[in-house]
Structures are given as C-alpha cells and as structure tokens.
Design an enzyme around this catalytic site. Structure first.
Site, PDB file in Angstrom:
ATOM      1  CB  ILE A 137      -0.984   0.020   1.194  1.00 56.68           C
ATOM      2  CG1 ILE A 137      -0.254  -0.123   2.534  1.00 56.68           C
ATOM      3  CG2 ILE A 137      -2.037  -1.055   1.046  1.00 56.68           C
ATOM      4  CD1 ILE A 137      -1.187  -0.071   3.747  1.00 56.68           C
ATOM      5  CG  ASP A 138       0.059   4.139  -2.840  1.00 60.34           C
ATOM      6  OD1 ASP A 138       0.821   3.363  -3.425  1.00 60.34           O
ATOM      7  OD2 ASP A 138      -1.009   4.559  -3.319  1.00 60.34           O
ATOM      8  CE  LYS A 139       6.317   9.308   3.241  1.00 60.58           C
ATOM      9  NZ  LYS A 139       7.149  10.453   2.784  1.00 60.58           N
ATOM     10  CB  THR A 160      -2.474   4.045   1.753  1.00 63.67           C
ATOM     11  OG1 THR A 160      -2.727   4.838   0.590  1.00 63.67           O
ATOM     12  CG2 THR A 160      -3.677   3.173   2.044  1.00 63.67           C
ATOM     13  NE  ARG A 213      -2.835   8.097  -4.440  1.00 64.07           N
ATOM     14  CZ  ARG A 213      -1.522   8.306  -4.362  1.00 64.07           C
ATOM     15  NH1 ARG A 213      -0.701   7.290  -4.109  1.00 64.07           N
ATOM     16  NH2 ARG A 213      -1.031   9.513  -4.548  1.00 64.07           N
TER      17      ARG A 213
END
Length: 303
Positions: free
Chosen positions: A137-139, A141, A237
C-alpha cells in the site's frame, strides 16, 4: 534459479513479450522483465530475444527467475502494530507515512526494516528489498498488509491475489458528492505516458476493477468504502479520479485545493485470506486511524 514456464495463447500473439510476462505474473514489473530479457534469463523456444519481441501463438517461454541476492537491508527496531502472526504469515497495520519496502537510495525506516528486526524469517521470493512482501500500500495509505514468512506461504498468498480471492476493503474520503449508493469501476491501468511515476486509465493497460459504496455524504465530500477485485498500483486513487471523485488530500491525482492533510485519505481497513497451511479463511479489521476520524468529524461539523 527458478524456471517459470509461460504459454502463449492466440489472443496474446503480436503483443510485446515484456507486456505479456508482466501481465502473466502480478509480481513481475515490466521494468524487471525488461532487465531479465537483457540479462538473457528469458528464453523463447530455447533462444534469447530482444525486449521488443512480439510473441507468437504457441511460443514456449521460460523465465529463469534469478535467486534473491544476499540481503543487505538493515534490521531496525520499530513498534509494529501486529494483528496476527504464526510461523507462516504475519498481518501488520502499517501507519500513514511509512514506506513499505526499501528502494535504491532509501534503505531505512521502512516497514521491511522493522519486519526484519521483528521476525528474521521472511520469504525470499521478492528479493533483497522486499523480503516477505506479497502486496503493497502507498506510503500515505494506512492499513493492513499480509506478510509471508516462507516461500510456501508467499506462493499461496500470491496465487490468492491472482485468483482475486483475497478480501481487501478500504475507507476513503473523496471530493464531490456521489449521488448513487454503489458502483463498479472497470478500467485498465498502465503507466502514464507522460509522467512515468503516475498511473492512468489506458485501454492497453492491465485489467483493473474497483467496487465502491457510499458510507456518508457531506457538503463537498463523500466517505466511501472501496473493495479491490484487482490490486494495481494506485488503483483506487486513479479509478476514483477517473469517475470524477478524486481522493481528498491526494497530491498526485487530486485537485490542488483540497483538505489540509498530508497525502490521500485512504485506509486499508479489512483484509481477508485463506491461511496457506491450514486452509482456514481469516479476516482482520483495523479501525480508522485517529487523524482520519478527526477529518470525518470536521466534515460532519462543516456540512
């Protein structure tokens, strides 16, 4: 070195080999496949090929996946929020602002550094920088991630992701008021042709499906739950932007005028999978982090 065989179907012929292979295995990025082709570990009918080779129906492709390099990422003590752990798998709640795995030039302070200190034994399938990491998962998130502690568990969890049987539900705040209660976004994703650090909807991209339902509406925003059917980079996103409701706070895909938060309002709250060894379905839920709750209260007061 692990030899992985890929058969070409009639529908795939005349496509570039790097694209075909990156679609065949979600864990292989296109750039990684291109490097393997240059290194001569990808064989088509027993022969090496160039990166622009167009596959043919019936081609027998063998990818000799290199063994992971010796690990040189430093273990770091961290206060990890671990929801479950046994000898095969670990489920951890990643805080907002933490990068999942190291990258060249950025080898410290990541979730992987903390995992290496915590448990030592992680699967080696994804190599030096991503031991044990099955999905990301993104930084900015927050939320739940499953981690493999051996190669058997890793292969099982990846296969579940490919088969779309892993439950992944996210909470998000988006710009705009969504009038319908539920929806499905089915739009393929690929690297943006102009900005290679971003993703975009592209008819030639990888299959991507996101389901969403409205949880609460505010004056200019909507609180939604998104369920992933596929797990492409930046999928939620990009998909929410594509239908006109970009995530609040998103510096890459959202509008410049947004809520005063650092990064997108996105939380991976529910994660479910079949245990690789026991065959039991397990599901975990992480509550919204405090800063997300504060944001919701602000929107309620402002509406």
């Amino acid at each position: 070195m692990q030899a992985v065989e890929v058969k070409i179907t009639e529908e795939q012929q005349n496509e570039r080999i790097d694209k075909v292979l990156s679609v065949a295995n979600e864990e292989w990025s296109r750039s990684q496949v291109q490097q393997w082709i240059k290194d001569g570990v990808v064989l088509v009918n027993g022969q090496t090929v160039k990166g622009n080779y167009k596959v043919k129906n019936g081609d027998d492709i063998v990818v000799n996946v290199p063994e992971p390099e010796p690990l040189d990422v430093v273990a770091e003590p961290m206060d990890l929020d671990i929801y479950y752990e046994d000898s095969d798998v670990l489920v951890v709640n990643k805080p907002r602002g933490m990068v999942v795995h190291p990258a060249p030039g950025h080898t410290g302070g990541t979730l992987v550094n903390g995992l290496l200190y915590h448990c030592k034994d992680l699967s080696g399938i994804n190599g030096v920088m991503r031991p044990g990491i099955v999905h990301r998962i993104d930084k900015d998130t927050s939320g739940l991630l499953m981690v493999a502690k051996n190669d058997m568990a890793h292969e099982s969890l990846v296969n579940q992701l490919v088969a779309k049987t892993v439950t992944r539900r996210y909470k998000a705040i988006v710009h705009g008021v969504i009038s319908h209660d539920t929806g499905t976004i089915d739009a393929p994703l690929a690297r943006d042709k102009v900005d290679r650090q971003s993703m975009a909807v592209d008819e030639n991209g990888k299959h991507a499906v996101t389901h969403f339902r409205v949880l609460e509406r505010f004056t200019n925003y909507t609180f939604v739950e998104c369920q992933l059917e596929t797990g492409r980079t930046h999928q939620i996103r990009v998909h929410m932007k594509y239908i006109g409701y970009p995530l609040a706070g998103d510096p890459k895909y959202g509008p410049k005028k947004t809520l005063d938060i650092e990064g997108q309002a996105l939380h991976a709250g529910i994660l479910g999978f079949v245990h690789p060894r026991t065959g039991e379905y397990m599901e975990f839920e992480a509550p919204l982090p405090p800063e997300f709750k504060v944001l919701l209260e602000y929107l309620r007061r402002s509406s």
